[in-house]
Design a protein around this motif. Structure first.
Motif, short mmCIF file in Angstrom:
data_model
loop_
_atom_site.label_atom_id
_atom_site.label_comp_id
_atom_site.label_asym_id
_atom_site.label_seq_id
_atom_site.Cartn_x
_atom_site.Cartn_y
_atom_site.Cartn_z
N MET A 23 -8.37 2.08 -4.47
CA MET A 23 -9.49 1.74 -4.26
C MET A 23 -9.93 1.01 -2.76
O MET A 23 -11.12 1.42 -2.49
CB MET A 23 -9.99 0.62 -5.37
N LYS A 24 -8.99 0.55 -2.44
CA LYS A 24 -9.52 -0.10 -0.99
C LYS A 24 -9.32 0.78 -0.18
O LYS A 24 -10.18 0.92 0.82
CB LYS A 24 -7.81 -1.11 -0.58
N THR A 25 -8.77 1.99 -0.03
CA THR A 25 -8.58 2.97 0.72
C THR A 25 -10.04 3.80 0.86
O THR A 25 -10.80 4.12 1.89
CB THR A 25 -7.79 4.13 0.71
N ILE A 26 -10.92 3.95 -0.28
CA ILE A 26 -12.05 4.68 -0.59
C ILE A 26 -13.05 3.77 0.16
O ILE A 26 -13.98 4.09 0.64
CB ILE A 26 -12.17 4.92 -1.93
N LYS A 27 -12.93 2.44 -0.23
CA LYS A 27 -13.79 1.40 0.69
C LYS A 27 -14.12 1.56 1.82
O LYS A 27 -14.89 1.39 2.36
CB LYS A 27 -13.47 0.08 -0.29
N GLY A 28 -12.73 1.60 2.40
CA GLY A 28 -12.64 1.45 3.87
C GLY A 28 -13.04 2.91 4.27
O GLY A 28 -13.99 2.62 5.57
N PHE A 29 -12.95 4.05 3.66
CA PHE A 29 -13.30 5.18 4.40
C PHE A 29 -14.99 5.20 4.27
O PHE A 29 -15.56 5.71 5.19
CB PHE A 29 -13.03 6.09 3.40
N ILE A 30 -15.53 4.68 3.31
CA ILE A 30 -17.08 4.72 3.10
C ILE A 30 -17.61 3.76 4.13
O ILE A 30 -18.65 3.98 4.79
CB ILE A 30 -17.66 4.13 1.75
N VAL A 31 -17.11 2.57 4.50
CA VAL A 31 -17.63 1.55 5.33
C VAL A 31 -17.50 2.30 6.80
O VAL A 31 -18.33 2.53 7.51
CB VAL A 31 -16.81 0.33 5.33
N GLY A 32 -16.39 3.01 7.16
CA GLY A 32 -16.20 3.65 8.35
C GLY A 32 -17.05 4.96 8.57
O GLY A 32 -17.72 4.85 9.63
N ALA A 33 -17.36 5.41 7.45
CA ALA A 33 -18.38 6.55 7.46
C ALA A 33 -19.79 6.04 7.82
O ALA A 33 -20.47 6.78 8.58
CB ALA A 33 -18.39 7.36 6.19
N VAL A 34 -20.07 5.05 7.09
CA VAL A 34 -21.44 4.37 7.61
C VAL A 34 -21.66 3.92 8.99
O VAL A 34 -22.61 4.17 9.61
CB VAL A 34 -21.82 3.26 6.64
N ILE A 35 -20.46 3.32 9.52
CA ILE A 35 -20.47 2.77 10.66
C ILE A 35 -20.67 3.96 11.82
O ILE A 35 -21.33 3.97 12.64
CB ILE A 35 -19.30 1.88 11.26
N VAL A 36 -19.73 4.92 11.89
CA VAL A 36 -19.68 6.10 12.52
C VAL A 36 -20.90 6.98 12.65
O VAL A 36 -21.69 7.32 13.52
CB VAL A 36 -18.67 7.14 12.09
N GLY A 37 -21.65 7.07 11.36
CA GLY A 37 -23.00 7.60 11.14
C GLY A 37 -24.02 6.89 11.88
O GLY A 37 -24.82 7.80 12.46
N ALA A 38 -23.79 5.72 11.76
CA ALA A 38 -24.96 4.94 12.39
C ALA A 38 -24.81 4.91 13.92
O ALA A 38 -25.86 5.21 14.69
CB ALA A 38 -24.94 3.41 12.27
N VAL A 39 -23.64 5.13 14.47
CA VAL A 39 -23.53 4.98 16.11
C VAL A 39 -23.76 6.62 16.36
O VAL A 39 -24.46 6.87 17.33
CB VAL A 39 -21.80 4.87 16.62
N GLY A 40 -23.20 7.60 15.52
CA GLY A 40 -23.60 8.88 15.92
C GLY A 40 -25.33 9.31 15.91
O GLY A 40 -25.71 9.81 16.77
N PHE A 41 -25.94 8.31 14.91
CA PHE A 41 -27.36 8.66 14.99
C PHE A 41 -27.93 8.15 16.18
O PHE A 41 -28.98 8.71 16.74
CB PHE A 41 -27.92 8.00 13.73
N ALA A 42 -27.47 6.97 16.42
CA ALA A 42 -28.00 6.43 17.64
C ALA A 42 -27.82 7.10 19.08
O ALA A 42 -28.75 7.26 19.90
CB ALA A 42 -27.64 4.75 18.13
N LEU A 43 -26.52 7.64 19.16
CA LEU A 43 -26.39 8.52 20.43
C LEU A 43 -27.05 9.68 20.37
O LEU A 43 -27.62 10.24 21.31
CB LEU A 43 -24.64 8.81 20.46
N GLY A 44 -27.42 10.34 19.24
CA GLY A 44 -28.00 11.62 19.26
C GLY A 44 -29.46 11.62 19.19
O GLY A 44 -30.20 12.09 20.21
N TYR A 45 -29.97 10.51 18.76
CA TYR A 45 -31.23 10.29 19.04
C TYR A 45 -31.60 10.00 20.43
O TYR A 45 -32.62 10.58 21.06
CB TYR A 45 -31.65 9.05 18.31
N ASN A 46 -30.84 9.26 21.27
CA ASN A 46 -30.86 8.90 22.81
C ASN A 46 -31.11 10.10 23.46
O ASN A 46 -31.74 10.58 24.41
CB ASN A 46 -30.04 7.95 23.16
N HIS A 47 -29.79 11.16 23.10
CA HIS A 47 -29.65 12.41 23.94
C HIS A 47 -30.94 13.23 23.52
O HIS A 47 -31.28 13.68 24.43
CB HIS A 47 -28.43 12.84 23.17
#
Length: 72
Positions: A1-25
């Protein structure tokens, strides 16, 4: 359960950073700027003029070096 939770948190963070970089580009703004601030045409022109000035200075320096070598 701990691994899935960490994966979801990581995916949300990477998604937010990717969105910001893509939007600026997509709008032509520097990548590491705030995506919510306005990036106007005058900002783009100023940045292009600065970049062109740097390239012109490099070209002049190269031309000066080649002329000095030719005169020697």
């Amino acid at each position: 359960m701990k691994t899935i939770k960490g994966f979801i948190v990581g995916a949300v963070i990477v998604g937010a950073v990717g969105f910001a970089l893509g939007y600026n580009h997509g709008r032509g703004a520097p990548l590491l700027t705030n995506p919510f601030t306005e990036y106007t045409l005058s900002d783009q022109v100023r940045e292009s003029a600065d970049h062109a000035g740097e390239k012109l200075k490099e070209g002049v320096d190269k031309a000066t070096e080649s002329v000095k070598k030719a005169l020697e």
